[in-house]
Write a protein that holds these residues in place. Structure first.
Motif, PDB file in Angstrom:
ATOM      1  N   VAL A  19     -31.026  31.516   3.424  1.00 24.97           N
ATOM      2  CA  VAL A  19     -30.658  30.347   4.196  1.00 24.97           C
ATOM      3  C   VAL A  19     -30.301  30.746   5.632  1.00 24.97           C
ATOM      4  O   VAL A  19     -29.735  31.813   5.875  1.00 24.97           O
ATOM      5  CB  VAL A  19     -29.465  29.623   3.531  1.00 24.97           C
ATOM      6  CG1 VAL A  19     -28.232  30.521   3.462  1.00 24.97           C
ATOM      7  CG2 VAL A  19     -29.149  28.316   4.236  1.00 24.97           C
ATOM      8  N   SER A  20     -30.650  29.883   6.572  1.00 23.64           N
ATOM      9  CA  SER A  20     -30.350  30.127   7.988  1.00 23.64           C
ATOM     10  C   SER A  20     -28.971  29.553   8.303  1.00 23.64           C
ATOM     11  O   SER A  20     -28.781  28.333   8.258  1.00 23.64           O
ATOM     12  CB  SER A  20     -31.401  29.462   8.875  1.00 23.64           C
ATOM     13  OG  SER A  20     -32.693  29.895   8.528  1.00 23.64           O
ATOM     14  N   LEU A  21     -28.032  30.426   8.613  1.00 26.17           N
ATOM     15  CA  LEU A  21     -26.661  29.992   8.855  1.00 26.17           C
ATOM     16  C   LEU A  21     -26.256  30.199  10.309  1.00 26.17           C
ATOM     17  O   LEU A  21     -26.711  31.133  10.971  1.00 26.17           O
ATOM     18  CB  LEU A  21     -25.696  30.761   7.952  1.00 26.17           C
ATOM     19  CG  LEU A  21     -25.835  30.546   6.444  1.00 26.17           C
ATOM     20  CD1 LEU A  21     -24.874  31.454   5.696  1.00 26.17           C
ATOM     21  CD2 LEU A  21     -25.596  29.093   6.071  1.00 26.17           C
ATOM     22  N   VAL A  22     -25.396  29.321  10.800  1.00 24.90           N
ATOM     23  CA  VAL A  22     -24.726  29.503  12.079  1.00 24.90           C
ATOM     24  C   VAL A  22     -23.250  29.742  11.783  1.00 24.90           C
ATOM     25  O   VAL A  22     -22.806  29.627  10.634  1.00 24.90           O
ATOM     26  CB  VAL A  22     -24.904  28.280  13.002  1.00 24.90           C
ATOM     27  CG1 VAL A  22     -26.388  28.056  13.300  1.00 24.90           C
ATOM     28  CG2 VAL A  22     -24.294  27.028  12.384  1.00 24.90           C
ATOM     29  N   ARG A 149     -22.130  27.208   7.185  1.00 24.94           N
ATOM     30  CA  ARG A 149     -22.729  26.058   7.866  1.00 24.94           C
ATOM     31  C   ARG A 149     -24.181  26.351   8.228  1.00 24.94           C
ATOM     32  O   ARG A 149     -24.482  27.388   8.835  1.00 24.94           O
ATOM     33  CB  ARG A 149     -21.927  25.729   9.130  1.00 24.94           C
ATOM     34  CG  ARG A 149     -22.427  24.525   9.902  1.00 24.94           C
ATOM     35  CD  ARG A 149     -21.463  24.125  11.003  1.00 24.94           C
ATOM     36  NE  ARG A 149     -21.239  25.177  11.974  1.00 24.94           N
ATOM     37  CZ  ARG A 149     -21.014  24.968  13.271  1.00 24.94           C
ATOM     38  NH1 ARG A 149     -20.968  23.738  13.755  1.00 24.94           N
ATOM     39  NH2 ARG A 149     -20.803  25.973  14.087  1.00 24.94           N
ATOM     40  N   ILE A 150     -25.067  25.454   7.833  1.00 32.69           N
ATOM     41  CA  ILE A 150     -26.447  25.517   8.314  1.00 32.69           C
ATOM     42  C   ILE A 150     -26.511  24.887   9.700  1.00 32.69           C
ATOM     43  O   ILE A 150     -27.114  25.436  10.619  1.00 32.69           O
ATOM     44  CB  ILE A 150     -27.400  24.786   7.339  1.00 32.69           C
ATOM     45  CG1 ILE A 150     -27.434  25.522   5.990  1.00 32.69           C
ATOM     46  CG2 ILE A 150     -28.815  24.708   7.920  1.00 32.69           C
ATOM     47  CD1 ILE A 150     -28.277  24.823   4.931  1.00 32.69           C
ATOM     48  N   ASN A 151     -25.875  23.760   9.850  1.00 31.25           N
ATOM     49  CA  ASN A 151     -25.693  23.085  11.139  1.00 31.25           C
ATOM     50  C   ASN A 151     -24.826  21.863  10.902  1.00 31.25           C
ATOM     51  O   ASN A 151     -24.540  21.495   9.758  1.00 31.25           O
ATOM     52  CB  ASN A 151     -27.030  22.686  11.770  1.00 31.25           C
ATOM     53  CG  ASN A 151     -27.002  22.848  13.290  1.00 31.25           C
ATOM     54  OD1 ASN A 151     -25.962  22.647  13.912  1.00 31.25           O
ATOM     55  ND2 ASN A 151     -28.136  23.214  13.873  1.00 31.25           N
ATOM     56  N   ASN A 152     -24.398  21.204  11.973  1.00 33.30           N
ATOM     57  CA  ASN A 152     -23.541  20.038  11.841  1.00 33.30           C
ATOM     58  C   ASN A 152     -24.264  18.896  11.140  1.00 33.30           C
ATOM     59  O   ASN A 152     -25.481  18.725  11.282  1.00 33.30           O
ATOM     60  CB  ASN A 152     -23.075  19.554  13.212  1.00 33.30           C
ATOM     61  CG  ASN A 152     -22.053  20.486  13.827  1.00 33.30           C
ATOM     62  OD1 ASN A 152     -21.397  21.247  13.130  1.00 33.30           O
ATOM     63  ND2 ASN A 152     -21.915  20.430  15.138  1.00 33.30           N
ATOM     64  N   GLU A 190     -36.800  20.458   3.731  1.00 34.04           N
ATOM     65  CA  GLU A 190     -36.640  20.520   5.187  1.00 34.04           C
ATOM     66  C   GLU A 190     -35.195  20.236   5.610  1.00 34.04           C
ATOM     67  O   GLU A 190     -34.932  19.643   6.656  1.00 34.04           O
ATOM     68  CB  GLU A 190     -37.609  19.569   5.889  1.00 34.04           C
ATOM     69  CG  GLU A 190     -39.069  19.928   5.639  1.00 34.04           C
ATOM     70  CD  GLU A 190     -40.033  19.058   6.427  1.00 34.04           C
ATOM     71  OE1 GLU A 190     -39.569  18.132   7.136  1.00 34.04           O
ATOM     72  OE2 GLU A 190     -41.252  19.307   6.347  1.00 34.04           O
ATOM     73  N   LEU A 191     -34.268  20.680   4.802  1.00 30.68           N
ATOM     74  CA  LEU A 191     -32.854  20.533   5.139  1.00 30.68           C
ATOM     75  C   LEU A 191     -32.532  21.376   6.372  1.00 30.68           C
ATOM     76  O   LEU A 191     -32.859  22.555   6.430  1.00 30.68           O
ATOM     77  CB  LEU A 191     -31.983  20.984   3.964  1.00 30.68           C
ATOM     78  CG  LEU A 191     -30.467  20.888   4.172  1.00 30.68           C
ATOM     79  CD1 LEU A 191     -30.028  19.436   4.260  1.00 30.68           C
ATOM     80  CD2 LEU A 191     -29.723  21.602   3.043  1.00 30.68           C
ATOM     81  N   ASP A 192     -31.875  20.761   7.363  1.00 26.78           N
ATOM     82  CA  ASP A 192     -31.536  21.486   8.589  1.00 26.78           C
ATOM     83  C   ASP A 192     -30.059  21.370   8.942  1.00 26.78           C
ATOM     84  O   ASP A 192     -29.647  21.659  10.063  1.00 26.78           O
ATOM     85  CB  ASP A 192     -32.403  21.006   9.753  1.00 26.78           C
ATOM     86  CG  ASP A 192     -32.205  19.521  10.065  1.00 26.78           C
ATOM     87  OD1 ASP A 192     -31.351  18.869   9.407  1.00 26.78           O
ATOM     88  OD2 ASP A 192     -32.892  19.007  10.970  1.00 26.78           O
ATOM     89  N   ASN A 193     -29.232  20.919   7.977  1.00 30.62           N
ATOM     90  CA  ASN A 193     -27.803  20.780   8.236  1.00 30.62           C
ATOM     91  C   ASN A 193     -27.044  20.934   6.931  1.00 30.62           C
ATOM     92  O   ASN A 193     -27.565  20.650   5.860  1.00 30.62           O
ATOM     93  CB  ASN A 193     -27.501  19.411   8.863  1.00 30.62           C
ATOM     94  CG  ASN A 193     -27.767  18.279   7.890  1.00 30.62           C
ATOM     95  OD1 ASN A 193     -26.872  17.832   7.160  1.00 30.62           O
ATOM     96  ND2 ASN A 193     -29.019  17.806   7.840  1.00 30.62           N
TER      97      ASN A 193
END
Length: 254
Positions: A19-22, A149-152, A190-193
């Motif tokens: 998973v891409s995390l911030v 968090r993936i994004n807000n 395509e989850l981006d948050n």
């Protein structure tokens, strides 16, 4: 990022990117979930008059609470459907785990834990909580911070919102398996948050973590949960192997 060396992985032939995390948000949260209308089906098709009255009153109270310095935003949610994804771990431990049927939820985001505590001491908040508990058959209140968090999550835009109520024998194991499987949602839906809420009071928390995220439409998420076999083999089977159970509920912002 948590290492996954201790994770029990099944169906290793299925490979999804991590998973891409911030960095986690510095916000603190209060999550209030309530069961108002008891449902025997996964669909929340009707709304009782008592829930309509409760929602209307809570909206007024939340508008006042948003005026408090340090409160970022407050959002109210009404459940629409309980999608596929109830974990076998939950079913096997139903005597210890509350089966979530929360058809009404409130998420309060603040700048700090201190602001959350100040808010909790306000008469309006106490009055709102007392009223929710009086109307609901069951409530769950969790003070939390963001641990992954993936994004807000954008609450200003209409969409389909998820609260996934996790139960686990070990919270670190829960975090590891969430990280391992979240890549599936990025690729297949395509989850981006996503904002993963971790309880401040771990000992008293009824759920190990609560995941919150958003999609534009039901078609973005439901077909993948129903028809893609990898959802069970990659996501649910790995949850179960790590003594983790999920209880997802989809909502819309009120």
């Amino acid at each position: 990022m948590t290492k996954i060396t201790d994770l029990k992985v099944v169906n290793k032939h299925l490979n999804y990117d991590r998973v891409s995390l911030v960095n986690p948000s510095t916000s603190n949260y209060i999550h209030i979930a309530a069961e108002i209308d008891k449902k025997l089906t996964p669909f929340f098709l009707t709304t009782s008059s008592r829930k309509k009255k409760l929602i209307a009153q809570c909206k007024k109270w939340c508008k006042e609470l948003e005026k408090i310095s340090g409160v970022i935003e407050i959002n109210l949610f009404k459940a629409t459907i309980i999608p596929p994804g109830l974990g076998e771990y939950v079913k096997e431990n139903s005597n210890d785990v509350h089966i979530a049927k929360f058809d009404f939820a409130i998420l309060i985001e603040t700048h700090s834990e201190k602001v959350c505590e100040e808010l909790k001491n306000k008469n309006i908040y106490e009055k709102m909580l007392e009223h929710i508990k009086r109307v609901a058959s069951y409530t769950n209140i969790m003070s939390a911070y963001n641990i992954r968090r993936i994004n807000n999550v954008n609450h200003k835009k209409k969409g389909v919102f998820l609260f996934n109520y996790f139960s686990a024998k070990n919270r670190q194991q829960n975090l590891m398996v969430w990280e391992y499987t979240a890549g599936w949602f990025e690729e297949e839906t395509e989850l981006d948050n996503s904002t993963l809420l971790f309880p401040l009071e771990e000992e008293n928390a009824k759920y190990s973590i609560i995941n919150h995220c958003r999609w534009d439409k039901y078609i973005d998420i439901l077909p993948s949960l129903i028809f893609k076999k990898t959802f069970k083999k990659y996501v649910l089977d790995n949850f179960y192997a790590n003594n983790v159970g999920a209880q997802p509920i989809l909502y819309r912002v009120i």
